[in-house]
Write an enzyme that holds these catalytic residues in place. Structure first.
Site, PDB file in Angstrom:
ATOM      1  N   ARG A  46       0.840  -1.205   0.000  1.00 19.05           N
ATOM      2  CA  ARG A  46       0.000   0.000   0.000  1.00 19.05           C
ATOM      3  C   ARG A  46       0.869   1.246   0.000  1.00 19.05           C
ATOM      4  O   ARG A  46       2.055   1.179   0.305  1.00 19.05           O
ATOM      5  CB  ARG A  46      -0.892   0.005   1.232  1.00 19.05           C
ATOM      6  CG  ARG A  46      -2.072  -0.923   1.105  1.00 19.05           C
ATOM      7  CD  ARG A  46      -2.841  -1.028   2.400  1.00 19.05           C
ATOM      8  NE  ARG A  46      -2.079  -1.752   3.418  1.00 19.05           N
ATOM      9  CZ  ARG A  46      -1.973  -1.378   4.679  1.00 19.05           C
ATOM     10  NH1 ARG A  46      -2.563  -0.294   5.098  1.00 19.05           N
ATOM     11  NH2 ARG A  46      -1.265  -2.088   5.526  1.00 19.05           N
ATOM     12  N   ARG A  79       1.432   8.508   5.492  1.00 17.77           N
ATOM     13  CA  ARG A  79       0.230   8.986   6.203  1.00 17.77           C
ATOM     14  C   ARG A  79       0.096  10.489   5.980  1.00 17.77           C
ATOM     15  O   ARG A  79       1.091  11.205   6.161  1.00 17.77           O
ATOM     16  CB  ARG A  79       0.363   8.729   7.703  1.00 17.77           C
ATOM     17  CG  ARG A  79       0.381   7.258   8.054  1.00 17.77           C
ATOM     18  CD  ARG A  79       0.611   7.070   9.540  1.00 17.77           C
ATOM     19  NE  ARG A  79       0.773   5.659   9.847  1.00 17.77           N
ATOM     20  CZ  ARG A  79       1.198   5.196  11.010  1.00 17.77           C
ATOM     21  NH1 ARG A  79       1.513   6.016  11.988  1.00 17.77           N
ATOM     22  NH2 ARG A  79       1.306   3.894  11.200  1.00 17.77           N
ATOM     23  N   ARG A  84      18.448 -13.572   6.675  1.00 20.17           N
ATOM     24  CA  ARG A  84      19.328 -12.473   7.052  1.00 20.17           C
ATOM     25  C   ARG A  84      19.597 -12.604   8.537  1.00 20.17           C
ATOM     26  O   ARG A  84      18.703 -12.951   9.326  1.00 20.17           O
ATOM     27  CB  ARG A  84      18.659 -11.121   6.779  1.00 20.17           C
ATOM     28  CG  ARG A  84      18.352 -10.875   5.321  1.00 20.17           C
ATOM     29  CD  ARG A  84      19.560 -10.700   4.467  1.00 20.17           C
ATOM     30  NE  ARG A  84      20.187  -9.387   4.662  1.00 20.17           N
ATOM     31  CZ  ARG A  84      21.387  -9.061   4.195  1.00 20.17           C
ATOM     32  NH1 ARG A  84      22.118  -9.953   3.533  1.00 20.17           N
ATOM     33  NH2 ARG A  84      21.878  -7.853   4.388  1.00 20.17           N
ATOM     34  N   ARG A 101      20.250   0.614  12.095  1.00 17.79           N
ATOM     35  CA  ARG A 101      19.597   1.413  13.138  1.00 17.79           C
ATOM     36  C   ARG A 101      20.396   1.340  14.431  1.00 17.79           C
ATOM     37  O   ARG A 101      21.256   0.465  14.587  1.00 17.79           O
ATOM     38  CB  ARG A 101      18.153   0.964  13.372  1.00 17.79           C
ATOM     39  CG  ARG A 101      17.988  -0.498  13.756  1.00 17.79           C
ATOM     40  CD  ARG A 101      16.512  -0.862  13.895  1.00 17.79           C
ATOM     41  NE  ARG A 101      16.352  -2.282  14.173  1.00 17.79           N
ATOM     42  CZ  ARG A 101      15.193  -2.884  14.408  1.00 17.79           C
ATOM     43  NH1 ARG A 101      14.077  -2.199  14.387  1.00 17.79           N
ATOM     44  NH2 ARG A 101      15.134  -4.178  14.657  1.00 17.79           N
ATOM     45  N   GLU A 140      23.008  -1.810  14.975  1.00 14.99           N
ATOM     46  CA  GLU A 140      22.518  -3.050  14.362  1.00 14.99           C
ATOM     47  C   GLU A 140      22.952  -3.118  12.899  1.00 14.99           C
ATOM     48  O   GLU A 140      22.746  -2.171  12.148  1.00 14.99           O
ATOM     49  CB  GLU A 140      20.989  -3.063  14.487  1.00 14.99           C
ATOM     50  CG  GLU A 140      20.332  -4.321  13.998  1.00 14.99           C
ATOM     51  CD  GLU A 140      18.826  -4.319  14.314  1.00 14.99           C
ATOM     52  OE1 GLU A 140      18.415  -3.827  15.386  1.00 14.99           O
ATOM     53  OE2 GLU A 140      18.073  -4.794  13.459  1.00 14.99           O
ATOM     54  N   TYR A 156       8.245 -14.639   8.877  1.00  8.51           N
ATOM     55  CA  TYR A 156       8.386 -13.611   9.906  1.00  8.51           C
ATOM     56  C   TYR A 156       7.054 -13.554  10.663  1.00  8.51           C
ATOM     57  O   TYR A 156       5.997 -13.364  10.068  1.00  8.51           O
ATOM     58  CB  TYR A 156       8.699 -12.227   9.311  1.00  8.51           C
ATOM     59  CG  TYR A 156       8.725 -11.210  10.432  1.00  8.51           C
ATOM     60  CD1 TYR A 156       9.868 -11.046  11.195  1.00  8.51           C
ATOM     61  CD2 TYR A 156       7.588 -10.501  10.789  1.00  8.51           C
ATOM     62  CE1 TYR A 156       9.880 -10.188  12.280  1.00  8.51           C
ATOM     63  CE2 TYR A 156       7.586  -9.641  11.872  1.00  8.51           C
ATOM     64  CZ  TYR A 156       8.740  -9.494  12.606  1.00  8.51           C
ATOM     65  OH  TYR A 156       8.744  -8.660  13.695  1.00  8.51           O
ATOM     66  N   ASP A 196       5.121 -11.754  14.053  1.00  5.00           N
ATOM     67  CA  ASP A 196       5.138 -10.912  15.243  1.00  5.00           C
ATOM     68  C   ASP A 196       4.741 -11.760  16.450  1.00  5.00           C
ATOM     69  O   ASP A 196       4.160 -12.843  16.308  1.00  5.00           O
ATOM     70  CB  ASP A 196       4.183  -9.725  15.068  1.00  5.00           C
ATOM     71  CG  ASP A 196       4.855  -8.553  14.356  1.00  5.00           C
ATOM     72  OD1 ASP A 196       6.073  -8.389  14.529  1.00  5.00           O
ATOM     73  OD2 ASP A 196       4.165  -7.813  13.634  1.00  5.00           O
TER      74      ASP A 196
END
Ligand SMILES: Cc1cc2nc3c(=O)[nH]c(=O)nc-3n(C[C@H](O)[C@H](O)[C@H](O)COP(=O)(O)OP(=O)(O)OC[C@H]3O[C@@H](n4cnc5c(N)ncnc54)[C@H](O)[C@@H]3O)c2cc1C
Length: 381
Positions: free
Chosen positions: A171, A175, A247, A277, A298, A346, A348
């Site tokens: 998408r 925002r 990864r 990051r 990281e 992956y 959550d």
């Protein structure tokens, strides 16, 4: 039944708990020296800061049952993930929102003006985007793509966005308001004393035995009626068909005083900065006070043998190999593959818990019907 749970992460812990409640006897093993898998948190010995050892973990879900489930095992503090990114010499708000757009272009646009402006940036010559790059250019045009997607994606995935499928960016990733709450979920928070105590309480049941520093061996399976495997799918078969691509991440720890970066997570979008990051862990527990502070730089890279697999790659080649492993697994009895590694996806934390709860239902239903337990409770493809 006597059940063997390979892995003491969230998948293994929730499955063990619910199967124990259902009357089974569970042995949980983990090759690591701690429970909680990749959600593991521990106090940094030098500073006392609670550290997310395998990278930042924020609990977020729309699933009220899962949210209520975790509340039983830990008190949660309100926590919203507000991520920043450093790119092209400035700091911006993520996900890209009206503040990001106005700051990036030095403008004061309203939502409607910004929508029209971004629409004018979009590359309309791309009608059928095939790659991540084409999709991003079609959505936001070259400026935002270069600053916020290109470099970060190259570092994270180790390849050009031209080699990644368009489906990654489904998408418009923008925002047109000032909402910088990273996750759009109803329930969000942080377990007050960390994820490892939460998992310890889930595992705290008289019918559960936990053995750490214990890798799976076939003789262990032989002593149990059924195995639940939350380790790597290809690992179960000794990588017989080849290795599923992942990864991995390297974390470089540094300590300081006070507040080093002012937020929990700062992304770095430029390719001349080697890390993706920096996480400053004390900001995950803003209700605690510490003089010292701990940061993790990281770095993402290809996962070699012996590295911790973090993100499944799941491109065409990997999916073909996954399909072969699924065929092999389905021809194998006595085992159910679960969790992020067992199904090569992956996941959550909330999805992991939801699937573990559902897997117990599926397993119990199969037993009640006198059927063989499923090899997969969810389709990994
Ligand atoms: C960098 C990063 C950040 C993340 N951030 C978030 C976030 O903010 N919010 C969110 O909801 N989710 C997040 N996640 C996802 C979260 O980590 C997973 O949902 C969760 O860890 C899945 O739990 P699991 O039990 O399936 O797998 P794991 O946590 O990987 O547990 C599997 C366990 O099995 C053990 N094991 C494997 N093989 C063997 C063997 N042969 N013998 C014995 N033991 C074995 C491993 O040692 C491991 O402890 C993040 C993931 C990553 C990689």
């Amino acid at each position: 039944m006597k059940l063997l749970m390979v892995g003491a992460g969230l998948s293994g812990a929730v499955l063990a708990r619910e199967l124990a409640v259902a009357g089974h006897q569970i042995t949980v093993i983990d090759q690591r020296g701690h429970i909680a898998g990749n959600c593991h948190t521990e106090r940094d010995a030098e500073t006392g800061v609670l550290v997310h050892v395998y990278g930042p973990h924020i609990f977020h879900t729309d699933d009220a049952q899962v949210w209520n489930y975790v509340q039983r095992f830990s008190s949660f503090k309100p926590y919203l993930n507000r991520v920043k990114t450093t790119a092209q010499g400035a700091v911006f708000s993520l996900p890209i929102n009206l503040h990001t757009i106005n700051q990036f272009y030095g403008r004061t646009m309203t939502p409607d003006e910004a929508r029209a402006f971004i629409d004018a940036q979009a590359d309309k010559t791309i009608t059928d985007p095939q790659t991540f790059e084409e999709q991003a250019l079609r959505f936001v045009g070259p400026d935002l793509y270069e600053a916020f997607f290109k470099g970060y994606t190259m570092k994270q995935w180790g390849c050009s966005p031209r080699e990644l499928p368009a489906s990654i960016l489904k998408r418009l990733p923008v925002r047109f308001n000032y909402d910088d709450n990273y996750f759009a979920h109803k329930f969000q928070g942080m377990p007050e004393d960390g994820y490892t105590p939460l998992v310890a309480r889930i595992l705290d049941h008289p019918a559960i035995d936990v053995h750490l520093n214990t890798a799976f061996t076939p003789d262990l399976a032989a002593r149990h009626d059924h195995v639940f495997w939350s380790g790597a799918l290809d690992g179960y078969f000794g990588n017989r068909l080849g290795r599923l691509g992942y990864r991995t991440l390297d974390f470089k720890r540094s300590v300081g005083h006070g507040d080093v970066q002012g937020c929990a997570v700062m992304n770095y979008g430029d390719t001349d900065v080697p890390w993706t990051r920096i996480t400053e862990h004390k900001h995950f527990s803003p209700w605690e006070v510490h003089e010292g502070t701990v940061c993790y730089h990281e770095y993402a890279r290809a996962c070699d043998e012996g590295d911790i697999p973090y993100y499944p790659i799941r491109l065409v080649q990997e999916k073909a190999l996954l399909s072969d492993y699924i065929t092999l697994a389905k021809a194998t009895g006595g085992v159910t593959f679960v969790g992020r590694l067992g199904t090569y996806r992956y996941l959550d934390m909330d999805v992991t818990i939801r699937e573990a709860l559902d897997t117990v239902e599926t397993f119990s239903a199969a037993l009640a019907a006198g059927q063989t337990p499923p090899v997969f409770a969810v389709n990994p493809l």
